[in-house]
Write an enzyme that holds these catalytic residues in place. Structure first.
Site, PDB file in Angstrom:
ATOM      1  N   ASP A   1      -2.120   5.710  -5.152  1.00 55.26           N
ATOM      2  CA  ASP A   1      -2.385   4.854  -3.998  1.00 55.26           C
ATOM      3  C   ASP A   1      -2.731   3.435  -4.439  1.00 55.26           C
ATOM      4  O   ASP A   1      -3.850   3.160  -4.867  1.00 55.26           O
ATOM      5  CB  ASP A   1      -3.526   5.449  -3.174  1.00 55.26           C
ATOM      6  CG  ASP A   1      -3.775   4.702  -1.881  1.00 55.26           C
ATOM      7  OD1 ASP A   1      -3.078   3.701  -1.623  1.00 55.26           O
ATOM      8  OD2 ASP A   1      -4.671   5.108  -1.123  1.00 55.26           O
TER       9      ASP A   1
ATOM     10  N   ASP B   1       0.816  -1.215   0.000  1.00 54.91           N
ATOM     11  CA  ASP B   1       0.000   0.000   0.000  1.00 54.91           C
ATOM     12  C   ASP B   1       0.848   1.263   0.000  1.00 54.91           C
ATOM     13  O   ASP B   1       1.481   1.588   1.007  1.00 54.91           O
ATOM     14  CB  ASP B   1      -0.910  -0.033   1.235  1.00 54.91           C
ATOM     15  CG  ASP B   1      -1.775   1.201   1.376  1.00 54.91           C
ATOM     16  OD1 ASP B   1      -2.015   1.885   0.361  1.00 54.91           O
ATOM     17  OD2 ASP B   1      -2.233   1.475   2.505  1.00 54.91           O
TER      18      ASP B   1
END
Length: 473
Positions: free
Chosen positions: A256, A69
């Protein structure tokens, strides 16, 4: 997990700021990348919504499936001491007593994500990623995973690849430790996310390089504007070939890998919903106020030199709509560059109408058409962070949506921004756009998640503090 040689692109020479120079001095990196070995981590693709890979923690390695992430900076996995959260029952758990390299820390920690949270305590151990062994890495043993967010997740934990500035407990991220221990030759990592969920190869993450097999042409690079997230400045958002009039003067954006969809301001997502026929949430209050004040607002927009004051002058600031960002309202009279509206949060829904009306005025629409257009947009107001359904049979009639990054337009076709779940008559189609409004000074903000990164191979260049995008292959 196999390792193979991947190339490092020769990046164009750019002026490096103090942070860039410090990074290069610290890691012995020159201005341009060179050919070197990179560590390739294979990723699995679950329904184009989750991409995860395998790591090992401890000695011998205990295996975990994690989301890599770029929107967070901590590593966490479920702990064997997680007794009361149902989610822990369905996932692998770390047992410190089974590792010979475990070191106790015990400091408490808690992380709040957009759709869930975890809490627990810090520990230290070795972390294995492919053939790379990261020693003495701080991570969180999660003892509580409340709610259903992680219950049905196909992954056990999350490995953050953001900056230390947003790391909970100021823990040194795995990526930093990897660099500090000299495990990769170049301070860069890159993602390829396969958007064909039926294929065996779900994607790949390369530490220390890029894989030339998975992109076409050159990368377009933009500098990181705020360390913490991989944040950069984004330009206009286009529906078809038409501007939405909101980010033309610049918006913040974050690349992201841990977010499935594209999240952006309600102002633009509503316009996109209207253009693609997405079923949003009807706001009767929005419609009634537009019917009552719409004509007066249009008249004021045509004559008012400071349109940002219209909402307060019309006493519409008491309208408490959905949360939004500060608005950038551009003068219709002199078409000067947009300025921050300075409106308090409760005034924003009115300011949203001003942006919509200005776009229509620029297109020389009649007063009646403008009112009807804004009235229809009210019907398409999305729920914050909610999903919107679209007609699967209408994809061919939907427009392309484009983002301007580094002066280049990055297009997404309907087939690329609509997620299809199921096949045949039972198939459902979900819009890849969701509303997420961030208050200033951090907003207005877009999050370019997997829907975008799946179409554009993404390079996270820590040495030069920049992000690069190229067409995926």
């Amino acid at each position: 997990l196999k390792k193979r040689k991947v190339n490092i692109l020769n990046h164009p020479g750019e002026h490096a700021g103090s942070n860039d120079a410090n990074a290069r001095r610290k890691y012995g990196v020159r201005g341009n990348f060179r050919d070197s070995d990179g560590e390739l981590i294979a990723l699995k693709n679950y329904m184009d919504a989750q991409y995860f890979g395998e790591i090992g923690i401890g000695t011998p390695p205990q295996k975990f499936t994690v989301i890599f992430d770029t929107g967070s900076s901590n590593l966490w996995v479920p702990s064997s001491k997680c007794y009361f959260s149902v989610a822990c029952l369905f996932h692998s758990k770390y047992r410190s007593t089974d590792s010979t390299t475990y070191k106790k820390n015990g400091k408490s920690a808690a992380i709040q994500y957009g759709t869930g949270s975890i809490s627990g305590f810090f520990s230290q151990d070795s972390v294995k990623l492919g053939d790379l062994l990261v020693k003495e890495q701080d991570f969180i043993e999660a003892t509580k995973e409340p709610g259903i967010t992680f219950l049905a997740a196909k992954f056990d934990g999350i490995l953050g690849l953001g900056f230390q500035e947003i790391s909970v407990g100021d823990a040194v991220p795995v990526w930093y430790t990897m660099l500090n221990q000299g495990l990769v030759q170049e301070p860069v990592f890159s993602f390829w996310l396969n958007r064909n969920a039926d294929e065996q190869e779900g994607g790949e993450l390369v530490f220390g390089g890029v894989d030339p097999n998975h992109f076409k042409g050159e990368h377009t690079y933009v500098p990181v504007t705020q360390k913490g997230y991989w944040q950069f400045e984004m330009g206009d958002v286009l529906i078809g070939d038409k501007t939405t009039g909101f980010c033309a003067s610049g918006c913040a954006a974050i690349a992201d890998s841990g977010t499935s969809l594209l999240a952006g301001t309600t102002t633009i997502v509503t316009q996109i919903n209207q253009a693609i026929g997405a079923a949003g949430v009807m706001s009767q209050q929005c419609k009634s106020l537009v019917d009552q004040y719409g004509k007066s607002m249009i008249e004021m927009l045509l004559s008012e030199e400071q349109p940002e004051k219209i909402c307060s002058q019309m006493k519409l600031c008491s309208f408490d709509g959905s949360h939004d960002t500060s608005m950038i309202i551009e003068s219709v009279v002199d078409k000067s560059k947009g300025k921050s509206s300075g409106l308090p949060m409760r005034c924003v829904p009115c300011a949203r109408w001003v942006v919509w009306m200005q776009n229509q005025i620029r297109q020389n629409e009649t007063e009646e058409n403008i009112i009807n257009y804004v009235d229809k947009l009210c019907e398409r107001l999305p729920s914050p962070m909610g999903e919107s359904a679209v007609d699967c049979s209408s994809l061919s009639s939907m427009p392309n949506i484009a983002f301007t990054v580094g002066g280049k337009t990055f297009n997404l076709s309907p087939e690329q921004y609509v997620l299809k779940v199921g096949e045949g008559a039972t198939a459902q189609c979900i819009s890849g756009f969701t509303a997420m409004d961030v208050a200033p000074p951090h907003g207005p903000l877009w999050i370019l998640g997997d829907v975008f990164m799946g179409q554009y191979h993404t390079v996270f260049d820590y040495g030069n503090l920049r992000v690069g995008f190229a067409e995926a292959a």
